[in-house]
Scaffold this active site. Structure first.
Site, PDB file in Angstrom:
ATOM      1  N   HIS A  18      42.157 -53.165   4.618  1.00  0.00           N
ATOM      2  CA  HIS A  18      43.287 -52.270   4.883  1.00  0.00           C
ATOM      3  C   HIS A  18      42.874 -50.831   4.630  1.00  0.00           C
ATOM      4  O   HIS A  18      42.295 -50.527   3.594  1.00  0.00           O
ATOM      5  CB  HIS A  18      44.474 -52.623   3.972  1.00  0.00           C
ATOM      6  CG  HIS A  18      45.265 -53.799   4.465  1.00  0.00           C
ATOM      7  ND1 HIS A  18      46.569 -54.020   4.097  1.00  0.00           N
ATOM      8  CD2 HIS A  18      44.932 -54.810   5.292  1.00  0.00           C
ATOM      9  CE1 HIS A  18      47.016 -55.115   4.683  1.00  0.00           C
ATOM     10  NE2 HIS A  18      46.037 -55.624   5.412  1.00  0.00           N
TER      11      HIS A  18
ATOM     12  N   TYR B  49      55.231 -50.787  -0.902  1.00  0.00           N
ATOM     13  CA  TYR B  49      55.798 -50.705  -2.246  1.00  0.00           C
ATOM     14  C   TYR B  49      57.135 -49.978  -2.107  1.00  0.00           C
ATOM     15  O   TYR B  49      57.169 -48.782  -1.823  1.00  0.00           O
ATOM     16  CB  TYR B  49      54.873 -49.903  -3.175  1.00  0.00           C
ATOM     17  CG  TYR B  49      53.560 -50.585  -3.513  1.00  0.00           C
ATOM     18  CD1 TYR B  49      52.492 -50.572  -2.622  1.00  0.00           C
ATOM     19  CD2 TYR B  49      53.394 -51.240  -4.728  1.00  0.00           C
ATOM     20  CE1 TYR B  49      51.283 -51.198  -2.934  1.00  0.00           C
ATOM     21  CE2 TYR B  49      52.189 -51.865  -5.051  1.00  0.00           C
ATOM     22  CZ  TYR B  49      51.143 -51.842  -4.148  1.00  0.00           C
ATOM     23  OH  TYR B  49      49.960 -52.463  -4.458  1.00  0.00           O
TER      24      TYR B  49
ATOM     25  N   PRO C 223      51.306 -55.266 -12.466  1.00  0.00           N
ATOM     26  CA  PRO C 223      50.626 -55.463 -11.177  1.00  0.00           C
ATOM     27  C   PRO C 223      50.950 -54.392 -10.129  1.00  0.00           C
ATOM     28  O   PRO C 223      50.404 -54.406  -9.049  1.00  0.00           O
ATOM     29  CB  PRO C 223      51.117 -56.831 -10.721  1.00  0.00           C
ATOM     30  CG  PRO C 223      52.299 -57.149 -11.544  1.00  0.00           C
ATOM     31  CD  PRO C 223      52.194 -56.374 -12.793  1.00  0.00           C
TER      32      PRO C 223
ATOM     33  N   LYS D 275      45.657 -53.638 -10.185  1.00  0.00           N
ATOM     34  CA  LYS D 275      44.452 -53.354 -10.966  1.00  0.00           C
ATOM     35  C   LYS D 275      43.968 -54.506 -11.846  1.00  0.00           C
ATOM     36  O   LYS D 275      42.826 -54.498 -12.287  1.00  0.00           O
ATOM     37  CB  LYS D 275      44.707 -52.133 -11.866  1.00  0.00           C
ATOM     38  CG  LYS D 275      44.880 -50.837 -11.096  1.00  0.00           C
ATOM     39  CD  LYS D 275      43.615 -50.449 -10.358  1.00  0.00           C
ATOM     40  CE  LYS D 275      43.905 -49.501  -9.219  1.00  0.00           C
ATOM     41  NZ  LYS D 275      43.104 -49.785  -8.028  1.00  0.00           N
TER      42      LYS D 275
ATOM     43  N   TYR E 167      44.119 -45.937  -6.156  1.00  0.00           N
ATOM     44  CA  TYR E 167      44.458 -47.229  -5.560  1.00  0.00           C
ATOM     45  C   TYR E 167      43.206 -47.941  -5.038  1.00  0.00           C
ATOM     46  O   TYR E 167      43.046 -49.152  -5.222  1.00  0.00           O
ATOM     47  CB  TYR E 167      45.481 -47.041  -4.423  1.00  0.00           C
ATOM     48  CG  TYR E 167      46.122 -48.337  -3.985  1.00  0.00           C
ATOM     49  CD1 TYR E 167      45.653 -49.025  -2.853  1.00  0.00           C
ATOM     50  CD2 TYR E 167      47.175 -48.898  -4.695  1.00  0.00           C
ATOM     51  CE1 TYR E 167      46.225 -50.218  -2.457  1.00  0.00           C
ATOM     52  CE2 TYR E 167      47.754 -50.102  -4.308  1.00  0.00           C
ATOM     53  CZ  TYR E 167      47.276 -50.751  -3.178  1.00  0.00           C
ATOM     54  OH  TYR E 167      47.840 -51.959  -2.796  1.00  0.00           O
TER      55      TYR E 167
HETATM   56  P1  FAS Z   1      42.701 -65.270 -16.617  1.00  0.00           P
HETATM   57  O1  FAS Z   1      43.951 -65.323 -17.463  1.00  0.00           O
HETATM   58  O2  FAS Z   1      42.808 -65.354 -15.144  1.00  0.00           O
HETATM   59  O3  FAS Z   1      41.706 -66.450 -17.049  1.00  0.00           O
HETATM   60  C1  FAS Z   1      41.539 -66.777 -18.434  1.00  0.00           C
HETATM   61  C2  FAS Z   1      41.137 -68.238 -18.508  1.00  0.00           C
HETATM   62  O4  FAS Z   1      40.872 -68.556 -19.873  1.00  0.00           O
HETATM   63  C3  FAS Z   1      42.268 -69.148 -18.044  1.00  0.00           C
HETATM   64  O5  FAS Z   1      41.815 -70.011 -17.015  1.00  0.00           O
HETATM   65  C4  FAS Z   1      42.650 -69.921 -19.292  1.00  0.00           C
HETATM   66  O6  FAS Z   1      43.000 -71.255 -19.016  1.00  0.00           O
HETATM   67  C5  FAS Z   1      41.361 -69.839 -20.114  1.00  0.00           C
HETATM   68  N1  FAS Z   1      41.606 -69.998 -21.560  1.00  0.00           N
HETATM   69  C6  FAS Z   1      42.589 -69.435 -22.306  1.00  0.00           C
HETATM   70  N2  FAS Z   1      42.514 -69.864 -23.581  1.00  0.00           N
HETATM   71  C7  FAS Z   1      41.436 -70.722 -23.653  1.00  0.00           C
HETATM   72  C8  FAS Z   1      40.855 -71.485 -24.675  1.00  0.00           C
HETATM   73  N3  FAS Z   1      41.372 -71.508 -25.924  1.00  0.00           N
HETATM   74  N4  FAS Z   1      39.766 -72.247 -24.387  1.00  0.00           N
HETATM   75  C9  FAS Z   1      39.238 -72.250 -23.140  1.00  0.00           C
HETATM   76  N5  FAS Z   1      39.754 -71.552 -22.103  1.00  0.00           N
HETATM   77  C10 FAS Z   1      40.849 -70.795 -22.371  1.00  0.00           C
HETATM   78  N6  FAS Z   1      46.610 -58.806 -11.033  1.00  0.00           N
HETATM   79  C11 FAS Z   1      46.609 -58.083  -9.904  1.00  0.00           C
HETATM   80  O7  FAS Z   1      45.679 -57.285  -9.691  1.00  0.00           O
HETATM   81  N7  FAS Z   1      47.623 -58.220  -8.989  1.00  0.00           N
HETATM   82  C12 FAS Z   1      48.653 -59.128  -9.181  1.00  0.00           C
HETATM   83  O8  FAS Z   1      49.535 -59.251  -8.360  1.00  0.00           O
HETATM   84  C13 FAS Z   1      48.683 -59.922 -10.337  1.00  0.00           C
HETATM   85  N8  FAS Z   1      49.672 -60.844 -10.538  1.00  0.00           N
HETATM   86  C14 FAS Z   1      49.664 -61.595 -11.690  1.00  0.00           C
HETATM   87  C15 FAS Z   1      50.657 -62.576 -11.934  1.00  0.00           C
HETATM   88  C16 FAS Z   1      50.648 -63.330 -13.116  1.00  0.00           C
HETATM   89  C17 FAS Z   1      51.725 -64.379 -13.360  1.00  0.00           C
HETATM   90  C18 FAS Z   1      49.646 -63.109 -14.085  1.00  0.00           C
HETATM   91  C19 FAS Z   1      49.645 -63.887 -15.402  1.00  0.00           C
HETATM   92  C20 FAS Z   1      48.660 -62.145 -13.853  1.00  0.00           C
HETATM   93  C21 FAS Z   1      48.651 -61.402 -12.649  1.00  0.00           C
HETATM   94  N9  FAS Z   1      47.663 -60.452 -12.369  1.00  0.00           N
HETATM   95  C22 FAS Z   1      47.629 -59.710 -11.244  1.00  0.00           C
HETATM   96  C23 FAS Z   1      46.611 -60.223 -13.288  1.00  0.00           C
HETATM   97  C24 FAS Z   1      45.596 -61.324 -13.109  1.00  0.00           C
HETATM   98  O9  FAS Z   1      45.187 -61.363 -11.785  1.00  0.00           O
HETATM   99  C25 FAS Z   1      44.498 -61.086 -14.102  1.00  0.00           C
HETATM  100  O10 FAS Z   1      44.134 -59.718 -14.138  1.00  0.00           O
HETATM  101  C26 FAS Z   1      43.281 -61.919 -13.833  1.00  0.00           C
HETATM  102  O11 FAS Z   1      43.674 -63.261 -13.787  1.00  0.00           O
HETATM  103  C27 FAS Z   1      42.303 -61.640 -14.959  1.00  0.00           C
HETATM  104  O12 FAS Z   1      41.346 -62.610 -14.946  1.00  0.00           O
HETATM  105  P2  FAS Z   1      40.744 -63.162 -16.323  1.00  0.00           P
HETATM  106  O13 FAS Z   1      40.472 -62.008 -17.227  1.00  0.00           O
HETATM  107  O14 FAS Z   1      39.678 -64.085 -15.929  1.00  0.00           O
HETATM  108  O15 FAS Z   1      41.959 -63.930 -17.055  1.00  0.00           O
HETATM  109  C1  PHB Z   2      49.813 -59.430  -4.168  1.00  0.00           C
HETATM  110  O1  PHB Z   2      49.562 -59.538  -2.962  1.00  0.00           O
HETATM  111  O2  PHB Z   2      49.997 -60.430  -4.920  1.00  0.00           O
HETATM  112  C2  PHB Z   2      49.880 -58.056  -4.784  1.00  0.00           C
HETATM  113  C3  PHB Z   2      49.433 -56.967  -4.065  1.00  0.00           C
HETATM  114  C4  PHB Z   2      49.500 -55.702  -4.621  1.00  0.00           C
HETATM  115  C5  PHB Z   2      50.002 -55.549  -5.899  1.00  0.00           C
HETATM  116  C6  PHB Z   2      50.441 -56.644  -6.636  1.00  0.00           C
HETATM  117  C7  PHB Z   2      50.373 -57.910  -6.079  1.00  0.00           C
HETATM  118  O3  PHB Z   2      50.064 -54.298  -6.449  1.00  0.00           O
END
Ligand code: FAS
Ligand code: PHB
Length: 389
Positions: A72, A200, A292, A296, A384
């Site tokens: 994009h 947005y 989110p 980032k 961004y």
């Molecule tokens: P993660 O949380 O993805 O991974 C951590 C891993 O560690 C998990 O698989 C967990 O099971 C494991 N773990 C935890 N405790 C443990 C233990 N005791 N033993 C072994 N393993 C263990 N970011 C965006 O940029 N855009 C978004 O739209 C967006 N939406 C999101 C929506 C939700 C509901 C959440 C929770 C996050 C969102 N995020 C978004 C942020 C998300 O994408 C994170 O930044 C990303 O998953 C980060 O990755 P990790 O640091 O690997 O953490």
């Molecule tokens: C998404 O597509 O899940 C998304 C994209 C942009 C954002 C947050 C979530 O800032």
């Protein structure tokens, strides 16, 4: 069991670190508490910065992303029915890649399998000992048995709720937090996107986001009070609310359909310093969380992994301990700038229940400033698309 680097967490940060270390000849084992299907069932991020795209390609994990992802060159903001297109490519020379975190995680697991990477699932880490020594030990439960993993370094990639951050003595940790008084209700549907670019949308009823995963898979969000329960939302109720918040001419052509997935995520800004203590290094959500709004979260996890894999490679290849000492400040410098942008975008676009009339007028004025100033649009664009590593 023994390895050079014990990685706690098989999410995107842990898996990408594992792949990059492996490619640099550094032995590592990933301990993931959940099953692979559970990890792959999470619906999260959708936007990759150029830095993340480059890093995934460098890790030999970019082939499907390049084939199926969408580049994009712009993003849209709207204020009620007023639309503002931000030509991010024209303003910065870079775009963003639309490719879901679920797909990235799939590709990372496939890459680890292809290289015989060690990812142990249903391995629940409960203790991290000896991080102030040069031979830490990670203890985990699997199949009801306690196991130990001896290592040189521990990479805490275990997300916000994992144990790694808390292995740093509380007296040595500084935590910064901002909880937002709302959450995001997300909906995934097999429908064409509302528009070619992300929108947005800011509205007196609350924020909304129109995103996508492909030409036939769309991702939407509406801001909801923290008291909301996902079970109280039908897809129809979601679509009705979304249509009231996005510009009229977009709502008029919105294709709705059944929800494949609906969930509510809370929003917070959080940073824990330092990101290194002895032989423990934190990366990703284990160390920081962003709302989110700025897309980032996943991208910050990847820039941490970029710094951390280079740090560990410098140690193992040249016994460079200065790199170990520099990691935390290096990663935090970028973390804080992304925290700022995500906080700024969240304040710009959301309806804060306790916001005064003056503050609401400031939001509108910020939007009008963006409308009239290319400098303001360029500042938004450079954040961004992703600040340099
Ligand atoms: P993660 O949380 O993805 O991974 C951590 C891993 O560690 C998990 O698989 C967990 O099971 C494991 N773990 C935890 N405790 C443990 C233990 N005791 N033993 C072994 N393993 C263990 N970011 C965006 O940029 N855009 C978004 O739209 C967006 N939406 C999101 C929506 C939700 C509901 C959440 C929770 C996050 C969102 N995020 C978004 C942020 C998300 O994408 C994170 O930044 C990303 O998953 C980060 O990755 P990790 O640091 O690997 O953490
Ligand atoms: C998404 O597509 O899940 C998304 C994209 C942009 C954002 C947050 C979530 O800032």
């Amino acid at each position: 069991m023994k390895t050079q680097v014990a990685i706690i967490g098989g999410g995107p940060a842990g898996l990408l670190l594992s792949q990059l270390l492996d490619l640099h000849g550094i032995d590592n084992i990933v301990l993931e508490r959940r099953t692979r299907d559970y990890v792959l069932g999470r619906i999260r991020a959708g936007v990759l910065e150029q830095g993340s795209v480059d890093l995934l390609r460098a890790a030999d994990v970019g082939e499907r992303m390049d084939r199926e992802g969408q580049v994009h060159d712009g993003v849209e903001l709207s204020w009620h029915d007023e639309r503002l297109q931000i030509p991010i490519k024209d303003l910065t020379g870079r775009g963003v890649m639309i490719y879901g975190q679920t797909e990235v995680t799939h590709d990372l697991y496939d890459a680890r399998d292809a290289r015989g990477g060690a990812v142990i699932h249903e391995a629940d880490v409960f203790a991290i000992d000896g991080i102030e020594s040069d031979s830490p030990v990670v203890r985990y439960l699997k199949d009801g048995q306690e196991h130990t993993l001896e290592c040189d370094f521990v990479a805490g990639c275990d997300g916000f709720h994992g144990p790694a951050r808390k292995a740093i003595p509380a007296a040595q940790r500084r935590e910064f937090i901002r909880e937002y008084p709302f959450g995001w209700l997300g909906l995934l549907s097999e429908t064409p996107p509302a528009a070619h670019e992300l929108i947005y949308a800011s509205h007196d009823r609350g924020f909304a986001l129109c995103s996508m995963r492909s030409d036939v898979l769309s991702r939407y969000y509406v801001q909801v009070p923290l008291t909301e329960k996902v079970e109280d939302w039908s897809a129809d109720r979601f679509w009705d609310e979304l249509k009231m918040r996005i510009p009229e001419d977009v709502a008029a052509h919105l294709v709705t359909g059944p929800a494949i997935e609906m969930s509510i995520a809370p929003l917070r800004s959080f940073v824990s310093e330092p990101m290194r203590y002895g032989r423990l290094f934190l990366a990703g959500d284990a160390a920081h969380i962003v709302p989110p709004t700025g897309a980032k979260g996943l991208n910050l996890a990847f820039s941490d992994v970029y710094y951390l894999h280079r740090t560990l490679d410098a140690f193992y290849s040249t016994n460079d301990t200065d790199a170990l000492d520099a990691y935390s400040d290096l990663a935090l410098a970028r973390v804080w700038k992304c925290e700022r942008f995500s906080w700024w975008m969240t304040n710009l676009l959301h309806d804060f229940p306790d916001r005064s009339d003056f503050e609401r007028r400031m939001q509108k004025t910020e939007f009008e400033y963006l409308l009239q100033s290319e400098t303001a649009r360029k500042s938004l664009a450079e954040n961004y698309v992703g600040l340099p590593y």
